[in-house]
Design a protein around this motif. Sequence first.
Motif, PDB file in Angstrom:
ATOM      1  N   ASP A  16     -27.882 -53.650  49.379  1.00 51.55           N
ATOM      2  CA  ASP A  16     -26.902 -54.356  48.553  1.00 51.55           C
ATOM      3  C   ASP A  16     -26.300 -53.347  47.594  1.00 51.55           C
ATOM      4  N   VAL A  17     -25.004 -53.423  47.368  1.00 52.15           N
ATOM      5  CA  VAL A  17     -24.366 -52.595  46.352  1.00 52.15           C
ATOM      6  C   VAL A  17     -24.295 -53.435  45.080  1.00 52.15           C
ATOM      7  N   VAL A  18     -24.995 -52.970  44.047  1.00 51.14           N
ATOM      8  CA  VAL A  18     -25.098 -53.721  42.799  1.00 51.14           C
ATOM      9  C   VAL A  18     -24.472 -52.899  41.678  1.00 51.14           C
ATOM     10  N   ARG A  19     -23.553 -53.516  40.980  1.00 56.70           N
ATOM     11  CA  ARG A  19     -22.893 -52.869  39.837  1.00 56.70           C
ATOM     12  C   ARG A  19     -23.477 -53.450  38.560  1.00 56.70           C
ATOM     13  N   TRP A  20     -24.102 -52.582  37.766  1.00 58.51           N
ATOM     14  CA  TRP A  20     -24.673 -52.950  36.477  1.00 58.51           C
ATOM     15  C   TRP A  20     -23.778 -52.400  35.379  1.00 58.51           C
ATOM     16  N   VAL A  21     -23.471 -53.218  34.383  1.00 55.06           N
ATOM     17  CA  VAL A  21     -22.644 -52.803  33.243  1.00 55.06           C
ATOM     18  C   VAL A  21     -23.491 -52.947  31.998  1.00 55.06           C
ATOM     19  N   ARG A  22     -23.411 -51.938  31.136  1.00 60.99           N
ATOM     20  CA  ARG A  22     -24.200 -51.978  29.905  1.00 60.99           C
ATOM     21  C   ARG A  22     -23.781 -53.184  29.066  1.00 60.99           C
ATOM     22  N   ARG A  23     -24.758 -53.922  28.606  1.00 58.04           N
ATOM     23  CA  ARG A  23     -24.535 -55.087  27.753  1.00 58.04           C
ATOM     24  C   ARG A  23     -24.044 -54.604  26.396  1.00 58.04           C
ATOM     25  N   THR A  24     -23.021 -55.240  25.888  1.00 57.92           N
ATOM     26  CA  THR A  24     -22.529 -54.873  24.554  1.00 57.92           C
ATOM     27  C   THR A  24     -23.218 -55.757  23.518  1.00 57.92           C
ATOM     28  N   VAL A  35     -26.500 -42.778  27.923  1.00 60.29           N
ATOM     29  CA  VAL A  35     -25.065 -42.742  27.600  1.00 60.29           C
ATOM     30  C   VAL A  35     -24.207 -43.386  28.692  1.00 60.29           C
ATOM     31  N   ALA A  36     -24.846 -43.883  29.741  1.00 61.98           N
ATOM     32  CA  ALA A  36     -24.106 -44.465  30.865  1.00 61.98           C
ATOM     33  C   ALA A  36     -23.474 -45.799  30.487  1.00 61.98           C
ATOM     34  N   ASP A  37     -22.291 -46.024  31.020  1.00 62.10           N
ATOM     35  CA  ASP A  37     -21.581 -47.289  30.847  1.00 62.10           C
ATOM     36  C   ASP A  37     -21.874 -48.235  32.000  1.00 62.10           C
ATOM     37  N   MET A  49     -20.432 -43.273  27.418  1.00 64.46           N
ATOM     38  CA  MET A  49     -19.133 -42.633  27.433  1.00 64.46           C
ATOM     39  C   MET A  49     -19.266 -41.176  27.012  1.00 64.46           C
ATOM     40  N   THR A  50     -18.319 -40.402  27.483  1.00 66.04           N
ATOM     41  CA  THR A  50     -18.277 -39.011  27.059  1.00 66.04           C
ATOM     42  C   THR A  50     -17.701 -38.958  25.646  1.00 66.04           C
ATOM     43  N   PRO A  51     -17.777 -37.809  24.983  1.00 61.59           N
ATOM     44  CA  PRO A  51     -17.183 -37.704  23.647  1.00 61.59           C
ATOM     45  C   PRO A  51     -15.695 -38.070  23.640  1.00 61.59           C
ATOM     46  N   GLY A  52     -15.009 -37.791  24.758  1.00 61.01           N
ATOM     47  CA  GLY A  52     -13.585 -38.091  24.857  1.00 61.01           C
ATOM     48  C   GLY A  52     -13.267 -39.477  25.388  1.00 61.01           C
ATOM     49  N   GLY A  53     -14.292 -40.291  25.657  1.00 59.35           N
ATOM     50  CA  GLY A  53     -14.071 -41.668  26.057  1.00 59.35           C
ATOM     51  C   GLY A  53     -14.056 -41.958  27.541  1.00 59.35           C
ATOM     52  N   LYS A  54     -14.424 -40.993  28.380  1.00 54.98           N
ATOM     53  CA  LYS A  54     -14.508 -41.272  29.825  1.00 54.98           C
ATOM     54  C   LYS A  54     -15.755 -42.086  30.129  1.00 54.98           C
ATOM     55  N   ARG A  55     -15.638 -42.950  31.139  1.00 56.64           N
ATOM     56  CA  ARG A  55     -16.812 -43.707  31.587  1.00 56.64           C
ATOM     57  C   ARG A  55     -17.821 -42.774  32.231  1.00 56.64           C
ATOM     58  N   VAL A  56     -19.099 -43.088  32.021  1.00 53.14           N
ATOM     59  CA  VAL A  56     -20.199 -42.390  32.690  1.00 53.14           C
ATOM     60  C   VAL A  56     -20.860 -43.423  33.592  1.00 53.14           C
ATOM     61  N   VAL A  57     -20.852 -43.140  34.904  1.00 54.60           N
ATOM     62  CA  VAL A  57     -21.346 -44.080  35.908  1.00 54.60           C
ATOM     63  C   VAL A  57     -22.437 -43.394  36.720  1.00 54.60           C
ATOM     64  N   VAL A  81     -26.003 -55.917  32.459  1.00 53.91           N
ATOM     65  CA  VAL A  81     -25.550 -57.147  33.101  1.00 53.91           C
ATOM     66  C   VAL A  81     -25.230 -56.820  34.557  1.00 53.91           C
ATOM     67  N   GLU A  82     -25.760 -57.611  35.474  1.00 52.02           N
ATOM     68  CA  GLU A  82     -25.393 -57.444  36.882  1.00 52.02           C
ATOM     69  C   GLU A  82     -23.999 -58.014  37.060  1.00 52.02           C
ATOM     70  N   ALA A  83     -23.004 -57.126  37.182  1.00 49.75           N
ATOM     71  CA  ALA A  83     -21.609 -57.536  37.240  1.00 49.75           C
ATOM     72  C   ALA A  83     -21.175 -57.951  38.638  1.00 49.75           C
ATOM     73  N   SER A  84     -21.800 -57.360  39.663  1.00 47.45           N
ATOM     74  CA  SER A  84     -21.459 -57.739  41.039  1.00 47.45           C
ATOM     75  C   SER A  84     -22.585 -57.314  41.965  1.00 47.45           C
ATOM     76  N   ARG A  85     -22.661 -58.008  43.102  1.00 49.97           N
ATOM     77  CA  ARG A  85     -23.629 -57.693  44.152  1.00 49.97           C
ATOM     78  C   ARG A  85     -22.913 -57.926  45.472  1.00 49.97           C
ATOM     79  N   GLU A  86     -22.871 -56.884  46.287  1.00 54.97           N
ATOM     80  CA  GLU A  86     -22.215 -56.968  47.586  1.00 54.97           C
ATOM     81  C   GLU A  86     -23.225 -56.638  48.684  1.00 54.97           C
ATOM     82  N   PRO A  87     -23.637 -57.646  49.462  1.00 61.81           N
ATOM     83  CA  PRO A  87     -24.582 -57.382  50.550  1.00 61.81           C
ATOM     84  C   PRO A  87     -23.937 -56.534  51.656  1.00 61.81           C
TER      85      PRO A  87
END
Length: 162
Positions: free
Chosen positions: A153-161, A114-116, A1-9, A142-148
């Motif tokens: 494939d479009v794969v969305r990874w989300v940082r594990r908390t 720093v990526a989310d 996240m940025t200092p102001g709380g925006k997602r970094v992708v 975490v692999e949150a989604s996979r779209e062939p």
Amino acid sequence: MTPGGKRVVLVAAVARNGVIGDGPDIPWRIPGEQQRFKELTWGHVLLMGRTTYESIGRPLPGRTTVVLTRDPVWRAEGVFVAHDLDEALALADGLAGDVMVAGGAQVYAAALPVADEQVLSEVHLEPAGDVHYPRFDREAWVEASREPAEGYDVVRWVRRTA
């Protein structure tokens, strides 16, 4: 996240062998993949390195561009300029949308800690190339989604908390 709380992708197209480029060029053309990039980044801050920006040659419409460069005198019309990642993220906090990191390899590597999220088009090729996406600890994500799609494939990874 940025200092102001925006997602970094981090947004990238990555071949099986980790290649994302061959010099300033993308070593493949896959119908629809660039359209997905446009849809994903539209309305957001596009953060990229100077070399990546110069390979595109202009600000992309519908997005605010922040160019990261070590060159203290580099300027381009229609873009914001930052000289380190912290400055770029602070600048992005005052702009609309999340921060979508669009390369190159050094910028991806700097932003990865720093990526989310990462949205990776995993391209089903192994082309020659000299620019690689940074390795990352898949246990931290975490692999949150996979779209062939056709050729990738479009794969969305989300940082594990914790």
